[in-house]
Design a protein around this motif. Structure first.
Motif, PDB file in Angstrom:
ATOM      1  N   GLN A  33      -1.596  -0.803  -4.886  1.00 18.39           N
ATOM      2  CA  GLN A  33      -0.589  -0.567  -3.606  1.00 18.39           C
ATOM      3  C   GLN A  33      -0.005   0.453  -4.021  1.00 18.39           C
ATOM      4  OE1 GLN A  33       1.500  -4.265  -3.258  1.00 18.39           O
ATOM      5  NE2 GLN A  33       3.318  -3.424  -3.851  1.00 18.39           N
ATOM      6  N   GLY A  35       2.576   3.482  -1.617  1.00 19.00           N
ATOM      7  CA  GLY A  35       3.387   3.527  -0.371  1.00 19.00           C
ATOM      8  C   GLY A  35       4.433   4.747  -0.241  1.00 19.00           C
ATOM      9  N   ALA A  50       2.297   1.997   3.836  1.00 19.02           N
ATOM     10  CA  ALA A  50       1.917   1.775   2.560  1.00 19.02           C
ATOM     11  C   ALA A  50       0.221   1.458   2.648  1.00 19.02           C
ATOM     12  CB  ALA A  50       2.658   0.591   1.983  1.00 19.02           C
ATOM     13  N   THR A  57      -3.321  -1.577   5.699  1.00 18.51           N
ATOM     14  CA  THR A  57      -1.861  -0.687   5.721  1.00 18.51           C
ATOM     15  C   THR A  57      -0.756  -1.647   6.262  1.00 18.51           C
ATOM     16  OG1 THR A  57      -2.879   0.094   7.941  1.00 18.51           O
ATOM     17  CG2 THR A  57      -3.238   1.462   6.035  1.00 18.51           C
ATOM     18  N   LEU A 104       3.364  -4.782   0.326  1.00 21.04           N
ATOM     19  CA  LEU A 104       3.218  -3.494   0.658  1.00 21.04           C
ATOM     20  C   LEU A 104       4.479  -3.037   1.218  1.00 21.04           C
ATOM     21  CD1 LEU A 104      -0.096  -3.186   2.437  1.00 21.04           C
ATOM     22  CD2 LEU A 104       0.331  -2.515   0.150  1.00 21.04           C
ATOM     23  N   ARG A 105       5.302  -3.698   1.721  1.00 23.07           N
ATOM     24  CA  ARG A 105       6.537  -3.441   2.487  1.00 23.07           C
ATOM     25  C   ARG A 105       7.658  -3.208   1.654  1.00 23.07           C
ATOM     26  NH1 ARG A 105       7.089  -6.644   7.704  1.00 23.07           N
ATOM     27  NH2 ARG A 105       4.876  -6.375   7.646  1.00 23.07           N
TER      28      ARG A 105
END
Length: 123
Positions: A33, A35, A50, A57, A104-105
Motif C-alpha cells: 500500500q 498513499g 492511497a 484506491t 489505506l486511509r
C-alpha cells in the motif's frame, strides 16, 4: 529499507493543478500500500489518497473528483494529480508506503514516510 522522496509541490492559484511525485528506492516491489497524506500546523495528519498493489484506491471525501492517485511499480513512482485546487488544499504533503495491506486511509499503518513537499494554494 525503503526511502521516499517527494517533489512537485509549489504555490499556485485556486483552480490550478499540480502533480506530486514520490520516487521510491529500495525494496519497493514489496510495498503493498502507498498513499499521500497532508498536514497543516496544529492539525492531525489526514489521508488524502492511497492505492494498493492491486489498484484499489481510497480518496478523502474532500478530494474526490479532483485528485487522482496512480503508481508505477516499474519505475518505483507514486503520483498524485491534483486538479481544481482550492486554498483548503494548502498543506505539507507526505508520501507513505507499507509492505502490508492494513488500512489505506490510516496513517498509523504506514511504516515508511518521505520528508514532505509543500503545496500552497492562494485565492
Amino acid at each position: 529499507h525503503v526511502q521516499l522522496v517527494e517533489s512537485g509541490g509549489g504555490s499556485v492559484q485556486a483552480g490550478e493543478s499540480l502533480r506530486l511525485t514520490c520516487q521510491a528506492s529500495g525494496h519497493v516491489s514489496t510495498m503493498y500500500q502507498m498513499g499521500w497524506f497532508r498536514q497543516v500546523p496544529g492539525k492531525e495528519r489526514e489521508g488524502v489518497a492511497a492505492i494498493d498493489r492491486g489498484g484499489a484506491t481510497f480518496y478523502a471525501d474532500s478530494v474526490k473528483g479532483r485528485f487522482t492517485i496512480s503508481r508505477d511499480d516499474a519505475t518505483k513512482t507514486l503520483y498524485l494529480q491534483m486538479d481544481s485546487l482550492n486554498p483548503e488544499d494548502t498543506a505539507m504533503y507526505y508520501c507513505a508506503a507499507d509492505p502490508g495491506l492494513k488500512s489505506l486511509r490510516a496513517s498509523s499503518t504506514y511504516r515508511y514516510w518521505g520528508q514532505g513537499t509543500q503545496v500552497t494554494v492562494s485565492s
